[in-house]
Design an enzyme around this catalytic site. Structure first.
Site, mmCIF file in Angstrom:
data_model
loop_
_atom_site.group_PDB
_atom_site.id
_atom_site.type_symbol
_atom_site.label_atom_id
_atom_site.label_comp_id
_atom_site.label_asym_id
_atom_site.label_seq_id
_atom_site.Cartn_x
_atom_site.Cartn_y
_atom_site.Cartn_z
ATOM 1 N N LYS A 161 0.866 -1.189 0.000
ATOM 2 C CA LYS A 161 0.000 0.000 0.000
ATOM 3 C C LYS A 161 0.893 1.227 0.000
ATOM 4 C CE LYS A 161 -2.639 2.058 3.740
ATOM 5 N NZ LYS A 161 -3.648 1.796 4.791
ATOM 6 N N ASP A 188 -3.473 4.901 -0.489
ATOM 7 C CA ASP A 188 -4.226 5.500 0.625
ATOM 8 C C ASP A 188 -3.908 6.993 0.675
ATOM 9 O OD1 ASP A 188 -5.551 6.136 2.956
ATOM 10 O OD2 ASP A 188 -4.379 4.815 4.259
ATOM 11 N N GLU A 213 -7.957 4.037 -1.145
ATOM 12 C CA GLU A 213 -8.444 4.215 0.226
ATOM 13 C C GLU A 213 -8.612 5.691 0.579
ATOM 14 O OE1 GLU A 213 -5.981 1.960 2.890
ATOM 15 O OE2 GLU A 213 -6.745 2.935 4.698
ATOM 16 N N ASP A 238 -11.882 4.248 5.103
ATOM 17 C CA ASP A 238 -11.195 4.004 6.373
ATOM 18 C C ASP A 238 -11.782 4.997 7.381
ATOM 19 O OD1 ASP A 238 -9.404 3.975 8.518
ATOM 20 O OD2 ASP A 238 -7.593 4.183 7.340
ATOM 21 N N LYS A 262 -10.792 -1.128 11.325
ATOM 22 C CA LYS A 262 -9.835 -0.904 12.416
ATOM 23 C C LYS A 262 -10.648 -0.909 13.694
ATOM 24 C CE LYS A 262 -6.612 2.032 9.841
ATOM 25 N NZ LYS A 262 -6.139 3.424 9.624
ATOM 26 N N GLY A 290 -4.410 -0.914 10.031
ATOM 27 C CA GLY A 290 -3.399 -0.853 11.082
ATOM 28 C C GLY A 290 -3.190 0.573 11.530
HETATM 29 O O1 OSB Z 1 -4.629 5.391 7.158
HETATM 30 O O2 OSB Z 1 -4.290 3.314 7.285
HETATM 31 C C1 OSB Z 1 -4.033 4.457 7.655
HETATM 32 C C2 OSB Z 1 -1.101 4.357 10.115
HETATM 33 C C3 OSB Z 1 -1.499 5.315 11.018
HETATM 34 C C4 OSB Z 1 -2.662 5.998 10.803
HETATM 35 C C5 OSB Z 1 -3.452 5.721 9.682
HETATM 36 C C6 OSB Z 1 -3.064 4.744 8.779
HETATM 37 C C7 OSB Z 1 -1.853 4.072 8.992
HETATM 38 C C8 OSB Z 1 -1.294 3.089 8.066
HETATM 39 C C9 OSB Z 1 -0.288 2.097 8.616
HETATM 40 O O3 OSB Z 1 -1.511 3.082 6.884
HETATM 41 C C10 OSB Z 1 -0.851 0.732 8.745
HETATM 42 C C11 OSB Z 1 0.008 -0.152 9.624
HETATM 43 O O4 OSB Z 1 -0.151 -0.140 10.865
HETATM 44 O O5 OSB Z 1 0.837 -0.895 9.065
HETATM 45 MG MG MG Z 2 -6.028 4.497 5.819
#
Ligand code: OSB
Ligand code: MG
Length: 368
Positions: A161, A188, A213, A238, A262, A290
């Site tokens: 991603k 994203d 995303e 998200d 999440k 995540g």
């Molecule tokens: O938008 O998915 C997100 C990390 C912190 C806050 C928002 C996002 C993210 C990530 C990292 O994309 C995902 C991960 O923990 O590997």
């Molecule tokens: Mg995201």
């Protein structure tokens, strides 16, 4: 089970490398950990908010405040036998899903331990491994990004991603696609665009992406529906999905065709499972998001991701992708098939490294 004692830990862990999104950068991971004692069992939870209100309005300090003033008093000393009872006990608290989810996670850990099964099985999940990918922050240049992708592929990740933003969208994504024609690739934007910028998003439509995303505002559903109508590539929401109702609204309006779940964003794994079940019934793919979790939150995400509707690889990478030293005694390692193994011991199935916890703790308080 009698909820006897809860300790909050405010920790700060240095990230292995800075994580840059369209609108902010993370250098350290600050968060609140919840340690809960009930009838001889110890459960752990992680609140996913960070020190800044970037991804959402919640922060480490609001998590602490809401836990101390409202959530802990609602359950300390009481008898709780399931998560439904916890949700009933805190039902007067509006908002603050990440604070609620952190405490809920510690309860899930304890209840699964009491049942003598792993959290995965307690949640109704199945399987020994979950498919994972890696989320790559915006890099200084496209050339550095290409090297970074190569490095992660060499480590064994099979889904990538890319974080994108205006000006670093088509150039970066097309370069990675050109170098890796068959890679499972997604992007994203973390709400960096407006509907008026639809052309920049539509320019990504023939790069054979798994999904795009959250291009638009964190609280939008309507404009995402207008954008989805102009795209072949599925949009994935998200930030905009903070409850089962939001998931239903987004799908009814065709604002997205894939959902990222999440647990922290939706108030806990209970609500996350409701969204999962709703999507599974309708054939809508979901995947585990995540928040750069420590090994504690990662273990919970892995457990939930063993539910059958999680049909796309999750943003659940190995411990080393985030931290030089994680906070658990056995860090998560990537299997050669781009999976992580599901812990099998009762509850979360991890052991917190007390020495490491001590090193990274900024503040700690016991409530009973
Ligand atoms: O938008 O998915 C997100 C990390 C912190 C806050 C928002 C996002 C993210 C990530 C990292 O994309 C995902 C991960 O923990 O590997
Ligand atoms: Mg995201």
């Amino acid at each position: 089970m009698k909820i006897e004692r809860i300790t909050l830990h405010h920790i700060s862990m240095p990230l292995a490398s800075p994580f840059r999104t369209s609108r902010w950068v993370e250098n350290d991971r600050e968060c609140v950990l919840v340690e809960l004692l009930a009838e001889g069992l110890r459960g752990w939870g992680e609140c996913v908010a960070t020190q800044n209100c970037t991804y959402s309005y919640e922060t480490v300090k609001t998590n602490w405040l809401i836990l101390e003033d409202f959530l802990l008093p609602a359950i300390l000393g009481s008898d709780l036998n399931d998560i439904a009872a916890y949700r009933a006990a805190i039902s007067s608290v509006t908002g603050h899903p990440m604070a609620k989810a952190g405490l809920e996670m510690a309860l899930w850990d304890v209840f699964a331990q009491a049942a003598g099964v792993s959290l995965s099985r307690f949640l109704g999940g199945d399987g020994e491994r979950v498919a994972v990918g890696v989320s790559i922050g915006i890099q200084p240049t496209t050339a550095v990004l290409l090297e970074t992708v190569e490095d992660y592929l060499a480590e064994g990740y099979r889904r990538v991603k890319l974080k994108i933003k205006p000006g670093r969208d088509l150039i970066d994504t097309a370069a990675v696609r050109r170098a890796h024609p068959d890679l499972l690739l997604q992007v994203d934007a973390n709400s960096a665009y407006r509907l008026a910028d639809a052309e920049a998003i539509m320019a990504l439509d023939d790069l054979d992406l798994l999904l795009i995303e959250q291009p638009l505002a964190h609280d939008d559903i309507i404009d995402h529906a207008k954008l989805q109508a102009q795209l072949q590539t599925p949009l994935c929401l998200d930030e905009s999905i903070i409850s089962l109702d939001h998931a239903r609204w987004a799908l009814e309006l065709d604002a997205c065709r894939i959902l990222n779940i999440k647990p922290g964003r939706v108030g806990g794994m209970f609500e996350g499972k409701l969204i999962h079940d709703y999507c599974l019934e309708r054939g809508v793919p979901v995947w585990m998001g995540g928040m750069l979790e420590t090994g504690i939150g990662r273990a919970a995400n892995i457990a939930l991701a063993t539910l059958p509707g999680f049909s796309l690889p999750g943003d659940i990478s190995a411990s080393t992708r985030y931290y030089q030293q994680d906070i658990i005694t056995e860090p998560f390692e990537l299997n050669p098939d781009s999976t992580l193994s599901v812990p099998t011991a009762p509850g979360l199935g991890i052991t917190v490294d007390r020495h490491r916890l001590e090193q990274v703790t900024l503040r700690r308080q016991v409530f009973s």
